[in-house]
Scaffold this active site. Sequence first.
Site, PDB file in Angstrom:
ATOM      1  N   GLY A 112       0.801  -1.225   0.000  1.00 27.95           N
ATOM      2  CA  GLY A 112       0.000   0.000   0.000  1.00 27.95           C
ATOM      3  C   GLY A 112       0.831   1.270   0.000  1.00 27.95           C
ATOM      4  O   GLY A 112       2.030   1.252  -0.274  1.00 27.95           O
ATOM      5  N   GLY A 155       5.138   3.632  -9.041  1.00 20.51           N
ATOM      6  CA  GLY A 155       5.766   2.314  -9.201  1.00 20.51           C
ATOM      7  C   GLY A 155       4.711   1.218  -9.120  1.00 20.51           C
ATOM      8  O   GLY A 155       4.625   0.346  -9.987  1.00 20.51           O
ATOM      9  N   HIS A 156       3.897   1.292  -8.054  1.00 22.58           N
ATOM     10  CA  HIS A 156       2.796   0.326  -7.926  1.00 22.58           C
ATOM     11  C   HIS A 156       1.828   0.456  -9.105  1.00 22.58           C
ATOM     12  O   HIS A 156       1.330  -0.534  -9.635  1.00 22.58           O
ATOM     13  CB  HIS A 156       2.004   0.584  -6.638  1.00 22.58           C
ATOM     14  CG  HIS A 156       2.794   0.482  -5.377  1.00 22.58           C
ATOM     15  ND1 HIS A 156       3.059   1.562  -4.564  1.00 22.58           N
ATOM     16  CD2 HIS A 156       3.378  -0.582  -4.775  1.00 22.58           C
ATOM     17  CE1 HIS A 156       3.749   1.170  -3.515  1.00 22.58           C
ATOM     18  NE2 HIS A 156       3.969  -0.118  -3.618  1.00 22.58           N
ATOM     19  N   SER A 179       9.428   5.074  -3.882  1.00 27.18           N
ATOM     20  CA  SER A 179       9.262   4.134  -2.777  1.00 27.18           C
ATOM     21  C   SER A 179       8.319   4.743  -1.747  1.00 27.18           C
ATOM     22  O   SER A 179       8.358   5.959  -1.521  1.00 27.18           O
ATOM     23  CB  SER A 179      10.624   3.869  -2.127  1.00 27.18           C
ATOM     24  OG  SER A 179      10.448   3.251  -0.873  1.00 27.18           O
TER      25      SER A 179
HETATM   26  P1  AMP Z   1       5.819  -2.613  -1.789  1.00 26.93           P
HETATM   27  O1  AMP Z   1       4.475  -2.020  -1.591  1.00 26.93           O
HETATM   28  O2  AMP Z   1       6.938  -1.681  -1.524  1.00 26.93           O
HETATM   29  O3  AMP Z   1       5.966  -3.957  -1.099  1.00 26.93           O
HETATM   30  O4  AMP Z   1       5.938  -2.922  -3.337  1.00 26.93           O
HETATM   31  C1  AMP Z   1       4.964  -3.684  -4.002  1.00 26.93           C
HETATM   32  C2  AMP Z   1       5.461  -4.006  -5.388  1.00 26.93           C
HETATM   33  O5  AMP Z   1       5.704  -2.796  -6.091  1.00 26.93           O
HETATM   34  C3  AMP Z   1       6.777  -4.792  -5.389  1.00 26.93           C
HETATM   35  O6  AMP Z   1       6.741  -5.758  -6.430  1.00 26.93           O
HETATM   36  C4  AMP Z   1       7.794  -3.717  -5.690  1.00 26.93           C
HETATM   37  O7  AMP Z   1       8.962  -4.204  -6.306  1.00 26.93           O
HETATM   38  C5  AMP Z   1       7.013  -2.818  -6.624  1.00 26.93           C
HETATM   39  N1  AMP Z   1       7.596  -1.471  -6.641  1.00 26.93           N
HETATM   40  C6  AMP Z   1       7.832  -0.669  -5.574  1.00 26.93           C
HETATM   41  N2  AMP Z   1       8.428   0.475  -5.976  1.00 26.93           N
HETATM   42  C7  AMP Z   1       8.583   0.386  -7.308  1.00 26.93           C
HETATM   43  C8  AMP Z   1       9.142   1.235  -8.310  1.00 26.93           C
HETATM   44  N3  AMP Z   1       9.671   2.427  -8.013  1.00 26.93           N
HETATM   45  N4  AMP Z   1       9.126   0.827  -9.593  1.00 26.93           N
HETATM   46  C9  AMP Z   1       8.601  -0.387  -9.919  1.00 26.93           C
HETATM   47  N5  AMP Z   1       8.054  -1.234  -9.027  1.00 26.93           N
HETATM   48  C10 AMP Z   1       8.048  -0.871  -7.740  1.00 26.93           C
END
Ligand code: AMP
Length: 281
Positions: A31, A36-37, A185
Amino acid sequence: MKIVKNPKELQEICWDWRSKGFISGVVPTMGYLHEGHFSLLQAARKNCEKVVATIFVNPTQFGPNEDLDAYPRDIERDTRLAKEAGVDVLFTPEAGAMYSEDHSTWVEVPDLAKGLCASTRPTHFRGVATVVTKLLMLTMPRKAFFGQKDWQQLALIKRMVQDLDMPIEVISCPIIRESDGLAKSSRNVYLSDEERKQVPHIHMGLQHVNQLIADGERDVEKLRKAFTDYIGTNVALGKIDYAEFVHPERLTPINYVDEPTLLAVAVFMQKARLIDNLLLG
Ligand code: AMP
């Protein structure tokens, strides 16, 4: 878009999709969604007939002194964004619904859960592999989407899916960055203004190394020193956790850049620990 909190209800919906022959995709997240998400959700929307996004700040992937309680959350905004991305089902379980008190099964991929992030987060990848397995069992998707930003996680999930014969295609999506190069991030909100000005240099440091390789340098110790010096000069408020040259799939160390090489780095800032990586050459 349907919002589901109950794992069994999610499983029933996804089982129904599967029995009707729909190609479904899942995008697991914690969340506090950003572009990116969003790129993962768009890829899923483009490649699948049914899309599930999950939002779960998974307690088992946080160590005792990590930011589980402080991890940023904004479920209203996330719900709006998921809807905009065309998600069919948004799964937002409580921790108690995902882990019963007597939970005792863990999925481990020891070869890939060592070094890099595992050095400072020794139990992290066991939590990741376990929760991803649970989410895959609940959603039974044909495709699952993960970002290259968390390269070690991606490599480990690919291996897990292969080793356990999970009938799922893992789709890896490129890193989405701010216009100055900082990898997006959820944890970037932890950065102070001063830190925020310096951290784009993490990506520039990776590119600097890539340029040295283009100019002919192959010796990893020299390249690592170049990265360390670059960060020392340009990210004065940060401290390198690791800067490792590894095989992109096996994640084993590389000494000389004459084969596929990933440079994966982590930098501690005051409250955030930032990770980034670049496939070299
Ligand atoms: P997280 O919510 O941080 O656990 O991320 C969920 C998904 O989004 C994971 O597969 C991450 O690798 C991907 N993700 C997070 N940040 C980025 C980004 N800047 N670019 C591409 N994918 C991302």
